[in-house]
Scaffold this active site. Structure first.
Site, PDB file in Angstrom:
ATOM      1  N   HIS A 280      -6.800  -5.518   2.843  1.00  0.00           N
ATOM      2  CA  HIS A 280      -5.605  -4.986   3.495  1.00  0.00           C
ATOM      3  C   HIS A 280      -5.022  -6.095   4.366  1.00  0.00           C
ATOM      4  O   HIS A 280      -5.736  -6.688   5.179  1.00  0.00           O
ATOM      5  CB  HIS A 280      -5.939  -3.804   4.412  1.00  0.00           C
TER       6      HIS A 280
ATOM      7  N   GLN B 156     -15.202   1.463   2.449  1.00  0.00           N
ATOM      8  CA  GLN B 156     -14.439   1.205   1.226  1.00  0.00           C
ATOM      9  C   GLN B 156     -14.042   2.541   0.614  1.00  0.00           C
ATOM     10  O   GLN B 156     -14.871   3.430   0.466  1.00  0.00           O
ATOM     11  CB  GLN B 156     -15.278   0.399   0.234  1.00  0.00           C
TER      12      GLN B 156
ATOM     13  N   ASP C 240       0.859  -1.181   0.000  1.00  0.00           N
ATOM     14  CA  ASP C 240       0.000   0.000   0.000  1.00  0.00           C
ATOM     15  C   ASP C 240       0.894   1.229   0.000  1.00  0.00           C
ATOM     16  O   ASP C 240       1.852   1.312   0.773  1.00  0.00           O
ATOM     17  CB  ASP C 240      -0.898  -0.015   1.237  1.00  0.00           C
TER      18      ASP C 240
ATOM     19  N   HIS D 136     -10.526  -5.245  -2.587  1.00  0.00           N
ATOM     20  CA  HIS D 136      -9.180  -5.420  -2.071  1.00  0.00           C
ATOM     21  C   HIS D 136      -9.227  -5.794  -0.592  1.00  0.00           C
ATOM     22  O   HIS D 136     -10.188  -5.501   0.105  1.00  0.00           O
ATOM     23  CB  HIS D 136      -8.307  -4.179  -2.279  1.00  0.00           C
TER      24      HIS D 136
END
Length: 149
Positions: A110, A102, A39, A108
Site C-alpha cells: 500500500h 494481510q 485501491d 502487495h
C-alpha cells in the site's frame, strides 16, 4: 482485523484476475514485473497498491529481484503522489499472512498518502527488552543471514 481472502488457487486470486483484465482497475503504472493501481477502497486520495505480476502470496515467496522491483515501483508511485496530492506524509504498508494483517493472498504494498486528521491509526506497543536480549536476537538474525549466502 480484516478478514483474510484465500487466494491459494491462482484462478481465484482477485489480483491475478485484475492482471488478466477480468476485473477493471484504475491502473497508473506497469512494468515487466509490477503493476500499480488505485485501491478501490481509497483511504486517502491517491491510495495505491503495488503488486508483483507473478502470483506470490507473501514477501517470503518473492525473489530478491521481484522484491526490488516492487520497491522501485512503490518509490516511483510515491513520487507521483507527492507531486499530485502534496500529502503531509506517506506510509508504505506491506502485510504478510493473517497475523500480519494481510487481507488478500497476493503480495502487495500500500502506498498511502497521509494528511493531518485523516483518521488512519497505528497501534505500536513499544517494548524495550534490554541490551542482552537485543544482542541475542541480533546474533540469531546474523546467523540466519549468513546462511542465506
Amino acid at each position: 482485523m480484516p478478514e483474510f481472502v484465500d487466494t491459494s488457487a491462482v484462478g481465484s486470486c482477485i489480483f491475478c484476475r485484475l492482471l488478466a483484465g477480468e476485473i477493471p482497475a484504475a491502473r497508473i503504472y506497469e512494468d515487466e514485473q509490477t503493476l500499480a493501481f488505485l485501491d478501490i477502497g481509497q483511504v486517502t486520495p491517491g491510495h495505491t497498491l503495488v503488486i508483483v505480476k507473478r502470483h506470490a502470496e507473501t514477501l517470503f515467496d518473492l525473489t530478491a529481484d521481484e522484491a526490488a522491483a516492487a520497491m522501485r515501483t512503490a518509490h516511483r508511485v510515491a513520487q507521483a503522489i507527492q507531486a499530485t496530492f502534496q500529502p503531509a506524509g506517506l506510509n508504505l504498508l506491506q502485510c504478510n499472512r493473517e497475523a500480519g494483517w494481510q487481507t488478500v493472498g497476493h503480495f502487495h504494498i500500500h502506498v498511502l498518502p497521509r494528511h493531518a486528521d485523516d483518521g488512519v491509526g497505528l497501534i505500536w506497543p513499544r517494548q524495550e527488552p534490554g541490551r542482552d536480549v537485543l544482542a541475542e536476537r541480533a546474533a540469531l538474525l546474523r546467523e540466519a543471514l549468513a546462511g542465506q549466502d
